[in-house]
Design a protein around this motif. Structure first.
Motif, PDB file in Angstrom:
ATOM      1  N   GLY B 278       0.879  -1.231   0.109  1.00  0.00           N
ATOM      2  CA  GLY B 278       0.116  -0.091  -0.115  1.00  0.00           C
ATOM      3  C   GLY B 278       0.793   1.048   0.135  1.00  0.00           C
ATOM      4  O   GLY B 278       1.956   1.206  -1.009  1.00  0.00           O
ATOM      5  N   LEU B 279       0.209   2.268   0.664  1.00  0.00           N
ATOM      6  CA  LEU B 279       0.998   3.527   0.961  1.00  0.00           C
ATOM      7  C   LEU B 279       2.109   3.444   1.975  1.00  0.00           C
ATOM      8  O   LEU B 279       2.044   2.791   3.092  1.00  0.00           O
ATOM      9  CB  LEU B 279       0.074   4.686   1.397  1.00  0.00           C
ATOM     10  N   ILE B 280       3.614   3.652   1.530  1.00  0.00           N
ATOM     11  CA  ILE B 280       4.637   3.468   2.441  1.00  0.00           C
ATOM     12  C   ILE B 280       5.372   4.749   2.707  1.00  0.00           C
ATOM     13  O   ILE B 280       5.432   5.555   1.585  1.00  0.00           O
ATOM     14  CB  ILE B 280       5.391   2.120   2.386  1.00  0.00           C
ATOM     15  N   LYS B 281       6.049   4.828   3.709  1.00  0.00           N
ATOM     16  CA  LYS B 281       7.131   5.979   3.754  1.00  0.00           C
ATOM     17  C   LYS B 281       8.546   5.286   3.761  1.00  0.00           C
ATOM     18  O   LYS B 281       8.571   4.613   4.315  1.00  0.00           O
ATOM     19  CB  LYS B 281       6.832   6.844   5.125  1.00  0.00           C
ATOM     20  N   LEU B 311       4.495   3.720  -3.462  1.00  0.00           N
ATOM     21  CA  LEU B 311       3.261   2.848  -3.144  1.00  0.00           C
ATOM     22  C   LEU B 311       4.069   1.289  -3.797  1.00  0.00           C
ATOM     23  O   LEU B 311       4.646   1.285  -4.379  1.00  0.00           O
ATOM     24  CB  LEU B 311       2.486   3.070  -4.394  1.00  0.00           C
ATOM     25  N   ARG B 312       3.559   0.487  -3.260  1.00  0.00           N
ATOM     26  CA  ARG B 312       4.171  -1.077  -3.488  1.00  0.00           C
ATOM     27  C   ARG B 312       3.108  -2.031  -3.092  1.00  0.00           C
ATOM     28  O   ARG B 312       2.215  -1.868  -2.225  1.00  0.00           O
ATOM     29  CB  ARG B 312       5.307  -1.269  -2.950  1.00  0.00           C
ATOM     30  N   ILE B 313       3.381  -3.226  -3.690  1.00  0.00           N
ATOM     31  CA  ILE B 313       2.613  -4.444  -3.233  1.00  0.00           C
ATOM     32  C   ILE B 313       3.519  -5.548  -3.111  1.00  0.00           C
ATOM     33  O   ILE B 313       4.520  -5.814  -3.667  1.00  0.00           O
ATOM     34  CB  ILE B 313       1.660  -4.843  -4.519  1.00  0.00           C
ATOM     35  N   LYS B 314       3.452  -6.110  -1.660  1.00  0.00           N
ATOM     36  CA  LYS B 314       4.222  -7.327  -1.441  1.00  0.00           C
ATOM     37  C   LYS B 314       3.149  -8.280  -1.032  1.00  0.00           C
ATOM     38  O   LYS B 314       2.192  -8.160  -0.272  1.00  0.00           O
ATOM     39  CB  LYS B 314       4.771  -6.959   0.064  1.00  0.00           C
ATOM     40  N   VAL B 337      -3.719  -1.305  -9.724  1.00  0.00           N
ATOM     41  CA  VAL B 337      -4.649  -1.100  -8.441  1.00  0.00           C
ATOM     42  C   VAL B 337      -5.483  -0.035  -9.155  1.00  0.00           C
ATOM     43  O   VAL B 337      -6.638   0.596  -8.657  1.00  0.00           O
ATOM     44  CB  VAL B 337      -4.340  -1.007  -7.287  1.00  0.00           C
ATOM     45  N   GLY B 338      -5.202   0.707 -10.343  1.00  0.00           N
ATOM     46  CA  GLY B 338      -5.690   1.861 -10.741  1.00  0.00           C
ATOM     47  C   GLY B 338      -5.649   3.130  -9.620  1.00  0.00           C
ATOM     48  O   GLY B 338      -6.864   3.766  -9.460  1.00  0.00           O
ATOM     49  N   GLU B 357      -6.356   2.611   5.089  1.00  0.00           N
ATOM     50  CA  GLU B 357      -7.364   2.815   4.089  1.00  0.00           C
ATOM     51  C   GLU B 357      -6.841   2.087   2.801  1.00  0.00           C
ATOM     52  O   GLU B 357      -7.339   1.380   1.890  1.00  0.00           O
ATOM     53  CB  GLU B 357      -8.014   3.866   4.088  1.00  0.00           C
ATOM     54  N   ILE B 358      -5.344   2.694   2.190  1.00  0.00           N
ATOM     55  CA  ILE B 358      -5.127   2.268   1.197  1.00  0.00           C
ATOM     56  C   ILE B 358      -4.648   0.701   1.062  1.00  0.00           C
ATOM     57  O   ILE B 358      -5.027   0.020  -0.056  1.00  0.00           O
ATOM     58  CB  ILE B 358      -3.684   2.909   0.946  1.00  0.00           C
ATOM     59  N   PHE B 359      -4.031   0.216   2.239  1.00  0.00           N
ATOM     60  CA  PHE B 359      -3.996  -1.076   2.173  1.00  0.00           C
ATOM     61  C   PHE B 359      -5.146  -2.007   2.105  1.00  0.00           C
ATOM     62  O   PHE B 359      -5.098  -3.200   1.293  1.00  0.00           O
ATOM     63  CB  PHE B 359      -3.365  -1.822   3.771  1.00  0.00           C
ATOM     64  N   LEU B 360      -6.203  -1.522   2.735  1.00  0.00           N
ATOM     65  CA  LEU B 360      -7.625  -2.399   2.577  1.00  0.00           C
ATOM     66  C   LEU B 360      -8.091  -2.250   1.154  1.00  0.00           C
ATOM     67  O   LEU B 360      -8.510  -3.263   0.530  1.00  0.00           O
ATOM     68  CB  LEU B 360      -8.607  -1.751   3.459  1.00  0.00           C
ATOM     69  N   ARG B 361      -7.804  -1.070   0.437  1.00  0.00           N
ATOM     70  CA  ARG B 361      -8.251  -1.095  -0.868  1.00  0.00           C
ATOM     71  C   ARG B 361      -7.587  -1.890  -1.751  1.00  0.00           C
ATOM     72  O   ARG B 361      -8.114  -2.539  -2.490  1.00  0.00           O
ATOM     73  CB  ARG B 361      -8.251   0.388  -1.417  1.00  0.00           C
TER      74      ARG B 361
END
Lengths: 198, 408
Positions: B278-281, B311-314, B337-338, B357-361
């Protein structure tokens, strides 16, 4: 029997964690499973359900229609849900050890297409009946296209098992333990696929 | 039992060196060992001879028969052996109990060695050949090594000529010592202050991580250059081989080679979205880029309030037979994820759950869907450079209906 087919199950990497693959199983096959076993003595070693088509399975992935959900328990709240595929019904459970899955179920409104990842368990009811339920790791709403893809994926996986399991240790064990004619599952696969054409 | 013959044999050896010895004393010692202590006669003869050799300082007297000289490729842990080999590398001793450590080689292979401080062995010189008698073959972290202890006899011998180590394909590396030819295809930010350089070396068959620890006289390798690396230590690093180049001789080569850095494709259903998606720092310190904790804490640079968002996906893709960890960088993630990074930031700032919220989406957009991911495979993980969402294919339905309908 060839030598290769007697080879032991793939060795786990020492000390390392290896994620168990999620098997594709139709409800009609999972329902017939009875054998539940654990490999290794370790508390953390994975447990498996032996599928009648002859493969061990620690995790399953399926896509179907959520038809019913029910909240149960007071202190230990958990959800029971029914997910239907072309061959039957999966019984899905999510309890306090699966908080994410529980929240996901809570937000779902049946009927809906859902993708479920979870671990199958075999239970014996007090009346002697055997029940298979899936402890859910995640349950996510998806579209019909994904459901249709899964039916193809699961049909292929089931046919693969029917064709490759004879002669393997798990395949032979399944044949001994379950007196089921493989043709039954071939027919089940055919009928599941035929429903997609409608 | 009669010990006179054995005693005579021993005494002859001693007298041949110009010493005299009591036959009866030898016989008594032998008898004591064999009859009282149950030592086999051959071993008793050896024990008594060695004892005399020590007493009279006659190193040539030792028996045990002529010890068969082994080649390095035939060493088995637990054995006492004699080997003749060349010191091809010396390394700094990691502990005061170790006098010297490095690599020995003969024409069949190479092995790590350790000379214990208590061994009182002569100081070994790099490039010289030695014969080691009664050295112990041991195993340390999965690779064989040779221990030189106080009972080991070390003699410098005439050289066996120049050694030509066999080069090993990178894909077939296993713990021990190996020589490879490969190209430095990646250089990584050091994860520890003790690391001079780390990265990835590849040849036609595959790639392997390498590390050079900080040590006097060690130089960095140039990315893009091909090197022949003699006698690198191959260690097991979380189940994968890793080359340590501190003991190695590294020779730059002219030209270029074709490399395989593990281009791979994996198709399957997305079955798990791992934390950290999701959104990471990320840490803004030049060259760091580590993911910060919720409190903006970088494990190296501590609190970093001026972090950068990413942004990333693991997660895990699963085809029902095997399951593969995938790491999807921002550009591919945005398409998949658009949601752009800017949109994600805006959503995170304006919803009560924030970054969660980003993780959940992401979870709702990805889980259960079928994808085909392409990328580079490193340590069993796919670093995704391209990914497509798979769709239902009616022609596959026809194909499977035929297959299921055919009689078994």
């Amino acid at each position: 029997m060839t030598n290769g087919s007697l080879a032991p199950a793939p060795q786990r990497r020492e000390g390392g964690f290896e994620r168990e693959p999620a098997r594709r199983v139709f409800a009609g096959e999972l329902r017939e499973s009875r054998i539940h076993f654990k490999e290794g003595q370790d508390e953390k070693s994975p447990s498996f359900v032996l599928l009648p088509t002859g493969e061990r399975c620690n995790r399953v992935f399926f896509v179907g229609t959520l038809t019913e959900k029910k909240k149960q328990g007071e202190q230990n709240l958990f959800y029971r849900a029914r997910v239907v595929d072309p061959t039957g019904t999966f019984f899905v459970m999510a309890g306090s050890y699966q908080p994410d899955a529980m929240q996901q179920i809570a937000r779902l409104e049946p009927p809906a297409f859902v993708a479920v990842v979870g671990k199958p368990n075999v239970y014996q009811a007090p009346d002697g009946a055997v029940l298979i339920s899936v402890r859910c790791e995640s349950i996510t709403p998806v579209d019909k296209d994904t459901r249709d893809q899964w039916v193809l994926d699961c049909a292929r996986a089931t046919l693969d098992r029917l064709e490759t399991s004879p002669g393997t240790p798990d395949g032979e064990r399944a044949r001994r333990e379950y007196a089921v004619d493989p043709a039954v599952f071939r027919k089940m696969v055919y009928e599941a696929l035929a429903q997609l054409q409608l | 039992m009669d010990f006179s013959k054995t005693a005579e044999r021993i005494s002859q050896k001693v007298t041949s060196h110009g010493h005299t010895v009591e036959m009866t004393a030898i016989e008594a010692k032998l008898r004591r060992l064999v009859e009282e202590f149950g030592v086999p006669p051959v071993e008793a003869e050896r024990t008594v001879t060695n004892e005399l050799a020590r007493e009279l300082s006659l190193p040539g007297l030792q028996t045990g028969g002529p010890v068969e000289t082994k080649t390095i490729d035939s060493l088995v842990p637990g054995e006492w052996v004699a080997v003749e080999c060349k010191v091809v590398a010396l390394a700094a001793a990691p502990s005061p109990t170790i006098a010297q450590t490095g690599i020995l080689a003969d024409s069949t292979g190479a092995v790590r060695f350790v000379v214990w401080s208590r061994a009182n062995a002569p100081v070994l010189k790099q490039g010289s050949w030695y014969r080691f008698e009664s050295a112990v073959v041991d195993q340390y972290r999965g690779s064989v090594n040779l221990k030189i202890h106080s009972g080991t006899k070390v003699t410098e011998v005439a050289g066996g000529g120049a050694l030509r180590p066999t080069l090993v394909p990178i894909a077939s590396l296993s713990p021990g010592i190996a020589s490879v030819r490969g190209k430095v295809v990646q250089e990584w930010e050091p994860t520890s202050g003790r690391i001079l350089q780390s990265g990835l070396i590849a040849d036609e068959t595959g790639s392997v991580r390498f590390v050079i620890w900080k040590e006097g006289g060690r130089e960095r390798l140039n990315p893009g250059t091909v090197y022949t690396i003699f006698y690198a230590s191959v260690d097991d690093f979380s189940g994968r081989p890793s080359l340590t180049l501190n003991t190695a001789t590294v020779v730059p080569e002219e030209g270029d080679i074709a490399v395989s850095i593990g281009d791979a494709t994996f198709e399957g259903a997305f079955v798990h979205l791992a934390p950290g998606s999701g959104l990471i720092k990320r840490c803004p310190v030049e060259g760091c880029n580590r993911v910060l904790s919720r409190q903006n804490y970088c494990p190296v640079h501590e609190i970093q309030p001026n972090f950068q968002y990413d942004l990333r996906i693991k997660g895990w893709l699963d085809n029902g037979k095997e399951t593969r960890e995938v790491l999807v960088p921002r550009a591919v993630t945005e398409d998949l994820v658009g949601m752009s990074l800017e949109q994600a930031k805006e959503i995170a700032e304006n919803t009560p759950l924030g970054m969660d919220e980003i993780f959940l989406r992401f979870r709702d957009a990805l889980l259960g869907r079928y994808f085909s991911c392409r990328g580079r495979e490193i340590d069993g993980r796919l670093l995704v450079s391209g990914c497509t969402t798979l769709r239902f294919q009616p022609e596959r339905l026809a194909e499977l209906l035929n297959r299921a309908g055919a009689s078994p």
